[in-house]
Design an enzyme around this catalytic site. Sequence first.
Site, PDB file in Angstrom:
ATOM      1  N   ASP A 186       8.125  57.772 -12.885  1.00 54.47           N
ATOM      2  CA  ASP A 186       8.558  56.740 -13.822  1.00 54.47           C
ATOM      3  C   ASP A 186       7.471  55.699 -14.049  1.00 54.47           C
ATOM      4  O   ASP A 186       7.638  54.812 -14.897  1.00 54.47           O
ATOM      5  CB  ASP A 186       9.846  56.062 -13.341  1.00 54.47           C
ATOM      6  CG  ASP A 186       9.697  55.446 -11.963  1.00 54.47           C
ATOM      7  OD1 ASP A 186       9.506  56.201 -11.003  1.00 54.47           O
ATOM      8  OD2 ASP A 186       9.791  54.202 -11.838  1.00 54.47           O
TER       9      ASP A 186
ATOM     10  N   GLY B 279      17.241  41.699 -12.633  1.00 55.29           N
ATOM     11  CA  GLY B 279      16.594  41.718 -13.942  1.00 55.29           C
ATOM     12  C   GLY B 279      15.484  40.696 -14.100  1.00 55.29           C
ATOM     13  O   GLY B 279      14.939  40.531 -15.195  1.00 55.29           O
TER      14      GLY B 279
END
Length: 628
Positions: free
Chosen positions: A339, A179
């Site tokens: 994406d 992340g």
Amino acid sequence: MVAPMSKAATDGDTTQAPASGTTMNSLPKSNVFTSSLPPDPAFKTPADSHKAPRRSLGPRMVKGALYTYVRPEENEASELLGVSPRAMEDIGLKHGEQASEDFRATVAGNKIYWDSDSGSGIYPWAQCYGGYQFGSWAGQLGDGRAISLFESTNPFTDTRYEIQLKGAGKTPYSRFADGKAVLRSSIREFVVSEALNALRIPTTRALSLTLVPDAQVRRERIEPGAIVCRFAQSWLRIGTFDIIRARGDRALIRKLANYVAENVFSGWSSLPAAMDQSEALEKSAINPPRSVPKQEIQGEHPLEENRFTRLYREIVRRNALTVAAWQAYAFTNGVLNTDNTSLLGLSLDFGPFAFLDNFDPSYTPNHDDHALRYCYKNQPSIIWWNLVRLGESLAELIGAGPNVDDETFVNEGVTEAFAPELIKRAETIITRVGEEYKAVFRHEYTRLMRSRLGLTSSQESDFDEIFSELLDTMEALELDFNHFFRRLSSIRISEVATDEHRKHIAGRFFHAEGVTGLGNTEKNARERVAKWLERWRNRAADDWGEDRDEEREKAMKAVNPLFMPRSWVLDEVIQRIEHGGEREVLSRVMNMTLNPFEEHWGIDAEEEKRWTGDVPRGNRQMMCSCSS
């Protein structure tokens, strides 16, 4: 570890911004996205997410939803490295707001605008989407390290943006990652987002860059972490539809399509009307009328176009305009998966991007792209490939034509009897939209190239005799793409009046070390450039006459940048910040980035000359990885 801050470091200010504006706290905020679309069923409310331990949020598969409520990870130590004053202005923030604690806490992920006691306010979220990566279905992807804080509306322009932090911590969509984002890639995204905007290329934007020194991130090596606060009018992408289609959720595809038309675009009536099939495509595709009522069906049987066809065409047209601008300014994204392809037609998700140095159509900045799938010359066809995937997601709605709102179709789906008609209509319309894509792309690319070459009129022969011949010459002689246009801007018509003059002037376009390229000599190189210059001179003289050089030069320099954040410049900036402890260098490169057409920036003349001069031979056509 990143080098310590130098003594003369600033407070993150870059160049001056207008005094008007509001504070981060007072900025009007909303959450239309999370109010309109379905949340993660495991954490249906902000309170559900907030009281849950972060590890329980994921990573995991999320179905039947377009987002998950998730808060950024807090960072005890952070340093605001820079802001874009133009981004501050566009969002509606006042000059100097970057010095406030509210601003710094927000862009570092240490403040959210939601109250845990009352449950009021706006809770952050991460989007769910999938995608085709390098041509293969990759399944669920999503915002693995990006967390949207809120939507903000500029009180002076009424423009709404979704404010997002990249590198803010794990989400359910992080898969096996952490992340986080590393400093080097964050510097690159911070700068290029604003560079493309300054070049008038549709793009997501970057507000600020924050160093997170305690976040030691493992990539190829241990690197310092950082957070980019970025913003866009929408972060929706083709992959958002991909994941819903893959899961067979007809109702959610329709719901998302309605949301895009009504909340991302300006309503159904803002979409393009059906093209006039009696006109030539080059004419009918360019500026179609709009203001078509939502329920209106256009066209004759069996190719009736409903509102979802108009929605698809708008997305296609926007992407055609953007990729035309990429090609005209030699911007290579490096990773164009579905994406990474915006429904708004924005340049999106910057990884191994680059502006071309030498003109090489097969160049890719992505050293993992061994098949050259995403190289410069392939970008228009790859974007269309991605748009066909979107067409497949919308095919049922497009193919339904006039029956799109029939109760049986909406609630029960496609009947066996209706299927052949629906499939045929969808296939034919998507194919026809492909021709529209090519027409819009060619028209915009031609417009931009004429502008860059200082041509004000249009001639049929321009594409072959001016554009294509120039590109072939650049490739053969390994000429620098963007330097060529800027240097051409300063050439007077009288300087290229004779063949002898043109051969002499040709040397202005060569690299500092002289003529390069396989089998080239200085003699044949000068002859080839001179031959093209003769064609250009004749066209420019026709458009401007022979005594308006100053006017033409001004027009050309307004569209041909002197400075572009090339890979070698960004690499130097990264090294000086990460290892040298410098901070002002980021301010200087951002100032040049925001004002790319200037001749001088008045801060560091030697640095400006070096960054805008010939690219050092060993630094041309640099490559990097997707890991960031």
